[in-house]
Scaffold this motif. Structure first.
Motif, short mmCIF file in Angstrom:
data_model
loop_
_atom_site.label_atom_id
_atom_site.label_comp_id
_atom_site.label_asym_id
_atom_site.label_seq_id
_atom_site.Cartn_x
_atom_site.Cartn_y
_atom_site.Cartn_z
N ILE A 119 98.55 22.18 -43.58
CA ILE A 119 99.71 22.03 -44.44
C ILE A 119 100.92 21.63 -43.61
N THR A 120 101.64 20.61 -44.08
CA THR A 120 102.85 20.13 -43.42
C THR A 120 103.99 20.19 -44.43
N PRO A 121 104.68 21.34 -44.53
CA PRO A 121 105.78 21.44 -45.48
C PRO A 121 107.02 20.73 -44.94
N ILE A 122 107.71 20.00 -45.79
CA ILE A 122 108.87 19.21 -45.35
C ILE A 122 110.10 19.67 -46.11
N ASN A 123 111.16 19.85 -45.37
CA ASN A 123 112.44 20.31 -45.91
C ASN A 123 112.96 19.34 -46.96
N THR A 124 113.23 19.84 -48.15
CA THR A 124 113.70 18.99 -49.25
C THR A 124 115.13 18.50 -49.02
N ARG A 125 115.84 19.09 -48.06
CA ARG A 125 117.24 18.73 -47.84
C ARG A 125 117.41 17.62 -46.80
N LEU A 126 116.31 17.14 -46.26
CA LEU A 126 116.38 16.09 -45.25
C LEU A 126 116.68 14.74 -45.89
N THR A 127 117.14 13.81 -45.06
CA THR A 127 117.36 12.44 -45.53
C THR A 127 116.04 11.69 -45.55
N LYS A 128 116.01 10.56 -46.23
CA LYS A 128 114.78 9.77 -46.30
C LYS A 128 114.31 9.32 -44.91
N PRO A 129 115.19 8.83 -44.02
CA PRO A 129 114.72 8.47 -42.67
C PRO A 129 114.10 9.65 -41.92
N GLU A 130 114.65 10.85 -42.10
CA GLU A 130 114.10 12.03 -41.43
C GLU A 130 112.71 12.35 -41.99
N VAL A 131 112.56 12.26 -43.31
CA VAL A 131 111.26 12.50 -43.93
C VAL A 131 110.26 11.44 -43.48
N GLU A 132 110.69 10.20 -43.42
CA GLU A 132 109.81 9.11 -42.97
C GLU A 132 109.31 9.37 -41.56
N SER A 208 114.30 21.95 -37.04
CA SER A 208 115.42 21.31 -37.74
C SER A 208 115.95 20.09 -37.02
N GLY A 209 115.69 19.97 -35.71
CA GLY A 209 116.06 18.75 -35.00
C GLY A 209 117.54 18.57 -34.81
N THR A 210 118.31 19.67 -34.64
CA THR A 210 119.75 19.56 -34.48
C THR A 210 120.15 18.94 -33.14
N THR A 211 119.24 18.95 -32.16
CA THR A 211 119.56 18.37 -30.85
C THR A 211 118.71 17.14 -30.57
N GLY A 212 118.13 16.54 -31.57
CA GLY A 212 117.29 15.35 -31.36
C GLY A 212 116.24 15.29 -32.44
N ARG A 213 115.19 14.53 -32.18
CA ARG A 213 114.09 14.41 -33.13
C ARG A 213 113.44 15.77 -33.36
N PRO A 214 113.09 16.10 -34.60
CA PRO A 214 112.40 17.37 -34.84
C PRO A 214 111.03 17.37 -34.18
N LYS A 215 110.63 18.54 -33.72
CA LYS A 215 109.31 18.69 -33.08
C LYS A 215 108.36 19.35 -34.08
N GLY A 216 107.11 18.90 -34.05
CA GLY A 216 106.10 19.47 -34.93
C GLY A 216 105.44 20.67 -34.27
N VAL A 217 105.58 21.83 -34.89
CA VAL A 217 105.03 23.07 -34.36
C VAL A 217 103.67 23.31 -35.00
N LEU A 218 102.61 23.21 -34.20
CA LEU A 218 101.25 23.41 -34.71
C LEU A 218 100.85 24.86 -34.51
N SER A 219 100.54 25.54 -35.61
CA SER A 219 100.14 26.95 -35.57
C SER A 219 98.73 27.09 -36.12
N THR A 220 98.08 28.19 -35.79
CA THR A 220 96.65 28.34 -36.06
C THR A 220 96.35 29.29 -37.22
N LEU A 221 95.08 29.27 -37.65
CA LEU A 221 94.63 30.20 -38.67
C LEU A 221 94.77 31.64 -38.18
#
Length: 567
Positions: A119-132, A208-221
């Motif tokens: 599952i990759t939940p995406i913040n609904t408050r982001l801009t379209k370029p951030e979501v892209e 949230s990417g306040t200091t640059g591109r957001p990083k994807g945090v991969l967590s386990t079962l």
């Protein structure tokens, strides 16, 4: 009120489980008898088996209210899993979800895992370029999107399923679930294969990417399972609990509470928006026992005109940034018990809490709140939290437990992310010395509890003295007219830096200080003289209508530093 909604709503036929439903996944061959791979999906299956008719989800404050019992909800989760597989989703594929707190968002946290996807939940408050960027970086193959946020995925190549949040015929999401039921050929849960590797990816949450591109945090079962267990235990969530969704589920997967709730057999109330009037309606009339929220959200709750002392005790989990002792005290006055926790997306949300000590009962509310404002000790399923400094050889040395010496918070163990997705360099940097480095600065007290002083970049160095912006904020928030306060460094010709405070006023104080902000500055500075050393007192104060915040409700000190740079 909740049961009125239940009586008026009828789930779709595809949501009705078969009689004598079996909640056992297909067991792969070769799995040793003594091993039970940890998977948070097990919690909702267990709840459906033990309490099939118990209310699981209530979605009341919308045009088309809906409710689901555990047995019906489990069927819908199963339908989603089959629908994803029918759509070509393979184990390890990423499925993005863009939605507020709705039943679909709750479904996704279980159904995607049931399909052995991530599952990759995406913040609904982001801009379209951030979501892209997130969709491209994650490589999501399918997107579940709420009807209000379709503009964020316009033009995307991945398959898109739109949910109109009705739970009724004609809703594309409901049609998708119905196709899943058809595809299952009524094989049920036994047609879905149990994942044997508990260390495999389960969630991919972006910072949230306040200091640059957001990083994807991969967590386990495994980590998700243990973090959810800890949340339920630490907040004492039980069978008769009612959890109100205020914290967005897209934020670090709701700090794993989507699975804590099902572990506890609790009922959850979903809300599309953070509306303090609706929140108080549910706190007063819906039997709510638990909710989560960042300090900025909690301030809005206790400051609302409907706020009053509740007739029953409610537990709130506070995190996202450090709450002030004043805020903790105000919540306590409303009969809201604060479980103050600390964590990051990289630690599945919370992994420490301030534990109540026996001697607290002899303290005043103000004194007790100051102790509870500490970040405390590690969770029951987490490993020890440390405060360290690191030498050139990457050796970690614990700071003395004197409550004064500042170091960085580090941890390792069960509830630490597996890695940053597609970013080995960032992973290596975060895991240097064999521990996860939080970037948060803290002290260690004699009892082993930690207390955050600042983010490393937020320390103010004034005349050679280190001033904690957090400690300054804690004291200034005690002023009876201050609603919120944030402190950053501002250049000073003599001392190098001095604190500058950005303040919002309580509604009751706005008229009092209207056109007299200079007088308020003087009053606040006078107030701080008995509370802060000279180098930590605010040299400048600026009253704002509101403070800039990130999409997850944290005050954006980067924006405040930008204002300071132009002064």
């Amino acid at each position: 009120m909740l049961f009125k909604t239940q009586a008026a709503f009828k789930p779709t036929p595809a949501s009705i489980p078969t009689e004598h439903c079996n909640y056992r996944l297909q067991l792969p061959s070769g799995l040793p008898v003594h091993i039970h791979p940890l998977n948070p999906l097990a919690f909702v299956l267990r709840a459906a088996q033990i309490y099939p008719d118990k209310l699981a989800i209530v979605h009341p404050d919308v045009e088309h209210p809906s409710t689901y019992t555990y047995s019906v909800w489990a069927q819908r989760i199963q339908n989603l899993a089959y629908a994803l597989i029918w759509s070509g989703i393979k184990p390890g594929d990423r499925v993005a979800v863009i939605a507020p707190n709705t039943p679909m968002m709750a479904d996704a946290h279980h159904g995607i895992i049931a399909a052995r996807a991530i599952i990759t939940p995406i913040n609904t408050r982001l801009t379209k370029p951030e979501v892209e960027y997130i969709l491209e970086h994650s490589g999501a193959k399918l997107i579940l999107v709420d009807h209000e946020y379709t503009h964020l995925v316009r033009g995307e190549k991945a398959q898109i399923i739109i949910c109109k949040d009705t739970g009724r015929f004609g809703d594309p999401y409901e049609e998708f679930l119905s196709k899943g039921r058809q595809h299952s050929n009524e094989k049920g849960w036994s047609g879905l294969i149990m994942e044997t590797d508990e260390d495999i990816g389960a969630t991919l949450c972006y910072t949230s990417g306040t200091t640059g591109r957001p990083k994807g945090v991969l967590s386990t079962l495994r980590g998700t399972y243990l973090a959810a267990m800890a949340n339920a235990y630490e907040t004492r969530m039980e069978h008769d609990s009612v959890y109100l969704w205020i914290l967005p589920m897209f934020h670090a997967c709701g700090w794993t509470f989507p699975w804590s709730i099902t572990l506890a057999f609790a009922t959850q109330i979903t809300q599309r928006t953070v509306d303090n009037q609706l929140i108080w309606k549910h706190l007063l009339h819906s039997g709510v026992t638990h909710y989560c929220g960042a300090p900025t959200v909690q301030i809005g709750i206790v400051s609302h005109p409907h706020a009053r002392k509740l007739s029953h005790r409610i537990t709130t989990t506070v995190a996202g940034s450090a709450p002030t002792a004043h805020l903790i005290g105000e919540l306590d006055k409303k009969n809201i018990n604060v479980v103050h926790v600390y964590g990051l997306t990289e630690t599945y949300g919370p992994f420490t809490r301030g534990y109540v000590q026996q001697f607290y009962k002899n303290l005043s509310l103000e004194e007790r709140a100051k102790y509870m404002a500490r970040q405390g000790h590690a969770f029951v399923t987490a490993q020890e939290v440390r405060v360290v400094y690191q030498d050139d050889n990457e050796e970690l040395t614990d700071v003395p437990a004197d409550g004064k010496t500042i170091g960085e918070i580090v941890t390792r163990g069960n509830i630490v992310m597996k890695k940053y997705y597609r970013d080995p360099e960032a992973t290596k940097k975060a895991f240097r010395g064999g521990y996860f480095h939080s970037g948060d600065l803290a002290v260690m007290h004699t009892d082993g509890s930690i207390a955050i002083q600042d983010r490393s970049k937020d320390i103010i160095i004034s005349g050679g003295e280190n001033a904690s912006s957090l400690a300054i904020e804690q004291e200034l928030s005690e002023h009876h007219d201050v609603l919120e306060v944030a402190v950053v460094a501002r250049p000073h010709p003599k001392w190098g830096e001095r604190p500058m405070a950005f303040v919002t006023l309580k509604p009751s104080a706005e008229r009092k200080w209207a056109g007299r902000h200079a007088a308020f500055t003087e009053d606040l500075q006078k107030f701080s003289k008995n509370r802060l050393p000279g180098f930590a007192r605010p040299e400048w104060v600026r009253v704002e209508d509101e403070l800039p915040k990130t999409s997850t409700g944290k005050i954006m000190k980067t924006a405040l530093r930008g204002i300071v740079a132009k002064l």
